[in-house]
Enzyme design. Structure first.
Site, PDB file in Angstrom:
ATOM      1  N   HIS A 327     -17.293  41.108  -9.902  1.00 49.10           N
ATOM      2  CA  HIS A 327     -17.792  40.740  -8.584  1.00 49.10           C
ATOM      3  C   HIS A 327     -19.206  41.253  -8.319  1.00 49.10           C
ATOM      4  O   HIS A 327     -19.961  40.617  -7.566  1.00 49.10           O
ATOM      5  CB  HIS A 327     -16.810  41.199  -7.509  1.00 49.10           C
ATOM      6  CG  HIS A 327     -15.532  40.412  -7.529  1.00 49.10           C
ATOM      7  ND1 HIS A 327     -14.384  40.872  -8.147  1.00 49.10           N
ATOM      8  CD2 HIS A 327     -15.246  39.181  -7.044  1.00 49.10           C
ATOM      9  CE1 HIS A 327     -13.439  39.961  -8.023  1.00 49.10           C
ATOM     10  NE2 HIS A 327     -13.930  38.924  -7.364  1.00 49.10           N
ATOM     11  N   ASP A 352      -9.650  36.152  -2.206  1.00 46.83           N
ATOM     12  CA  ASP A 352      -9.246  37.562  -2.240  1.00 46.83           C
ATOM     13  C   ASP A 352     -10.212  38.465  -1.474  1.00 46.83           C
ATOM     14  O   ASP A 352      -9.937  39.659  -1.282  1.00 46.83           O
ATOM     15  CB  ASP A 352      -9.102  38.058  -3.678  1.00 46.83           C
ATOM     16  CG  ASP A 352     -10.331  37.764  -4.535  1.00 46.83           C
ATOM     17  OD1 ASP A 352     -11.461  37.767  -3.992  1.00 46.83           O
ATOM     18  OD2 ASP A 352     -10.164  37.519  -5.746  1.00 46.83           O
ATOM     19  N   ASP A 406     -10.257  22.041   1.432  1.00 44.94           N
ATOM     20  CA  ASP A 406     -10.814  21.685   0.131  1.00 44.94           C
ATOM     21  C   ASP A 406     -12.327  21.857   0.153  1.00 44.94           C
ATOM     22  O   ASP A 406     -13.017  21.371   1.067  1.00 44.94           O
ATOM     23  CB  ASP A 406     -10.452  20.234  -0.192  1.00 44.94           C
ATOM     24  CG  ASP A 406     -10.992  19.803  -1.540  1.00 44.94           C
ATOM     25  OD1 ASP A 406     -10.392  20.184  -2.554  1.00 44.94           O
ATOM     26  OD2 ASP A 406     -12.029  19.110  -1.564  1.00 44.94           O
ATOM     27  N   ALA A 407     -12.860  22.546  -0.834  1.00 44.46           N
ATOM     28  CA  ALA A 407     -14.303  22.838  -0.866  1.00 44.46           C
ATOM     29  C   ALA A 407     -15.132  21.565  -0.987  1.00 44.46           C
ATOM     30  O   ALA A 407     -16.231  21.477  -0.420  1.00 44.46           O
ATOM     31  CB  ALA A 407     -14.607  23.794  -2.019  1.00 44.46           C
ATOM     32  N   ASP A 424     -16.775  30.574  -6.727  1.00 44.27           N
ATOM     33  CA  ASP A 424     -15.840  31.382  -7.518  1.00 44.27           C
ATOM     34  C   ASP A 424     -14.493  30.680  -7.625  1.00 44.27           C
ATOM     35  O   ASP A 424     -13.473  31.168  -7.153  1.00 44.27           O
ATOM     36  CB  ASP A 424     -15.678  32.761  -6.863  1.00 44.27           C
ATOM     37  CG  ASP A 424     -14.914  33.733  -7.744  1.00 44.27           C
ATOM     38  OD1 ASP A 424     -14.853  33.510  -8.964  1.00 44.27           O
ATOM     39  OD2 ASP A 424     -14.360  34.711  -7.197  1.00 44.27           O
TER      40      ASP A 424
END
Length: 565
Positions: A327, A352, A406-407, A424
């Site tokens: 990250h 996350d 949805d991206a 990511d």
């Protein structure tokens, strides 16, 4: 009027006196003894050659007809549910959902054809055979998900078991529908009978396709769903024993079998959660502290004395003892390349909150829009104390706005401009994710970046999937980006790759815009080395990943399969 067993007889249709009827009797006569369910005519049945009373005068046939039509609906629904369960598990374990569902659907339909063909050899005791087949389907279909999960976590024979179960379930379902048509033939002419049976069959398939993703999978879970429909199949079998007169010994035997199957599946339904927990602990090598099933994936968090890990569909997403390497490289070189203090950023994926944690180190950040499809992930890492500790409560920060959608759709509809984009997503192992690695997606991404805005894209391993990594580079360049690929060693994954992307004139940054003392891995000395590739990881020729073919998915699947041999 003497009771007659209609479980093997057919309708008279338009047969004329003296013509043979489909049930084996001549018009005006009783069927031969071997066509009675159970093989023995019930007490009071007419002797061979005697006039056969039409059973419509009895109340029983009026109940039989709707009950058997309901059975058609249950069989159709359960058959498709088992197909969806096996296809879903295959895509979880083997990847490439389009390929796996294609194989499962094709094999299932082929097996149904085999079953339908074999049904012609079932000539007597139709009701007995139907009940036995239905019980077989209840056991095989009901236990399919737990058996496949066990094969995956412990036995290593997943693929062989998967296709064996699909073949067997398809054969059993293919046997049942023709037998039901023959059992129903006493009350309807063939034209109306086939129309009603097929109508209910297709309606049942529609019900299954709607219920599975929207209700059954997220609420019951994949294992409880398979067992629940196994119980429904067993209930259909038991109900069928009350519909027609049968020899007492046959009735006792069939109902005893039904009771055993229902009891066994009921116990399995009650205990399956405990079974899954133990199997997952065995497979993941650490106690499971959290598990959830969303419409999209199964989420599992494990904790050992040394590390906390996140798994999605059995695939490791991060380990707390080395995720900082991943990250920090995902976020801080991009901020450094931006050349100014970041104010508005978007994170695509990253539910996350670990990338958000890194971005929030910059006091200039005013807003982070985090777009992750699965609310189960963002909810867990916002509300579960163990998970929220890992991201330092990033998802509770008022500057972080979570969008569970949805991206691709988000980029299409958004009109905002962002200084920075952190992309990511999971690796492109199926076409649903593969579309997020296409030139069309990257064109949308570029439109959402402000002037001199930059993006950082997770791009799988240049060691294990070298062609795939460079395909992502090629695709970004085809969308108009200038790229600066980089890589880092993450012990949990091996050598891992990222791609810095921006407008013309983008170069690899030489210094961080953050005090390295705040970080665990990156510093001014380590940063330049990220952008240097040794010869065995260097650039190779690779195709652009386009939306209409998604060649990256097949390349990625092939490359990782070669490493897993």
């Amino acid at each position: 009027m003497p009771a007659t067993d209609v479980s093997s007889t057919r309708s008279t249709g338009d047969a004329r006196p003296g013509e043979a009827r489909p049930g084996g009797a001549r018009a005006g006569g009783a069927p031969p003894a071997d066509t009675w369910a159970g093989g023995v005519p019930p007490a009071g049945a007419p002797a061979a050659g005697a006039p056969a009373p039409f059973p419509a005068a009895e109340p029983l046939p009026r109940l039989v007809h709707p009950a058997l039509l309901v059975s058609v609906f249950v069989i159709a629904t359960s058959g498709l549910i088992y197909e969806l369960i096996t296809g879903t598990l295959a895509s979880y374990v083997l990847g490439d959902s389009v390929t796996q569902f294609s194989f499962v659907i094709g094999l299932y339909l082929f097996a149904m054809g085999i079953g339908s063909y074999l049904s012609q050899y079932v000539e007597t005791r139709l009701l007995e055979r139907f009940v036995e087949i239905e019980l077989g389907l209840a056991l095989v279909g009901g236990l399919s998900a737990p058996m496949l999960f066990r094969a995956y976590t412990a036995l290593g024979a997943f693929r062989a078991l998967l296709y064996s179960l699909v073949l067997l379930i398809g054969i059993l379902v293919g046997l049942e529908i023709p037998l039901l048509i023959r059992l129903l033939n006493f009350s309807l002419d063939l034209k109306r009978l086939v129309a009603r049976v097929l109508t209910l069959d297709y309606i049942g398939a529609l019900a299954a396709s709607l219920l599975f993703p929207s209700l059954l999978l997220p609420r019951l879970g994949i294992h409880q769903t398979s067992l629940f429909f196994g119980l429904l199949n067993a209930a259909v079998a038991l109900t069928s024993t009350f519909l027609f007169p049968l020899d007492r010994a046959v009735v006792v035997r069939l109902r005893a079998l039904c009771a055993v199957v229902i009891a066994g599946l009921g116990i399995a339904f009650a205990l399956v959660s405990r079974f899954i927990e133990r199997s997952e602990a065995l497979y993941f090598g650490a106690p499971v502290v959290y598990a959830a099933q969303s419409p999209y994936q199964r989420l599992v968090i494990t904790r050992s004395p040394r590390t906390t890990r996140l798994f999605l569909n059995g695939n490791l997403q991060f380990s707390s003892d080395d995720e900082h390497r991943y990250h920090e490289v995902l976020v801080h070189p991009a901020v450094a390349a931006l050349g100014r203090d970041p104010r508005r950023a978007m994170i695509l994926g990253g539910g996350d909150g670990l990338a958000a944690r890194e971005l929030l180190r910059y006091p200039s950040i005013e807003r982070i829009t985090l777009v992750d499809l699965d609310a189960a992930v963002t909810t867990a890492f916002r509300d579960l104390p163990l998970a929220a500790d890992l991201n330092r409560g990033a998802l509770h920060d008022p500057r972080v706005v979570i969008r569970n959608e949805d991206a691709y759709k988000f980029l299409e509809e958004s009109t905002d401009a962002y200084d920075l984009a952190i992309v990511d997503f999971p690796d492109p192992g199926n076409y649903a994710v593969g579309k997020l690695y296409t030139d069309a997606f990257y064109h949308l991404l570029r439109q959402r970046l402000s002037v001199r805005g930059v993006a950082m894209v997770q791009a799988t391993s240049p060691q294990y999937a070298r062609e795939s990594f460079w395909s992502v580079v090629t695709t970004l360049e085809a969308a108009g980006f200038t790229t600066a690929p980089l890589h880092v060693y993450v012990p949990s994954f091996g050598e891992w790759g990222f791609i810095l992307a921006g407008g013309e004139g983008l170069t690899a940054p030489g210094a961080l815009r953050l005090d390295p003392a705040e970080l665990r891995f990156l510093d001014a000395g380590a940063l330049p080395g990220l952008f240097r590739f040794p010869r065995d990881l260097g650039r190779v020729e690779a195709q652009v990943n386009r939306l209409n073919d998604q060649t990256l998915v097949s390349v990625y699947t092939r490359e990782w399969a070669e490493w897993s041999r």
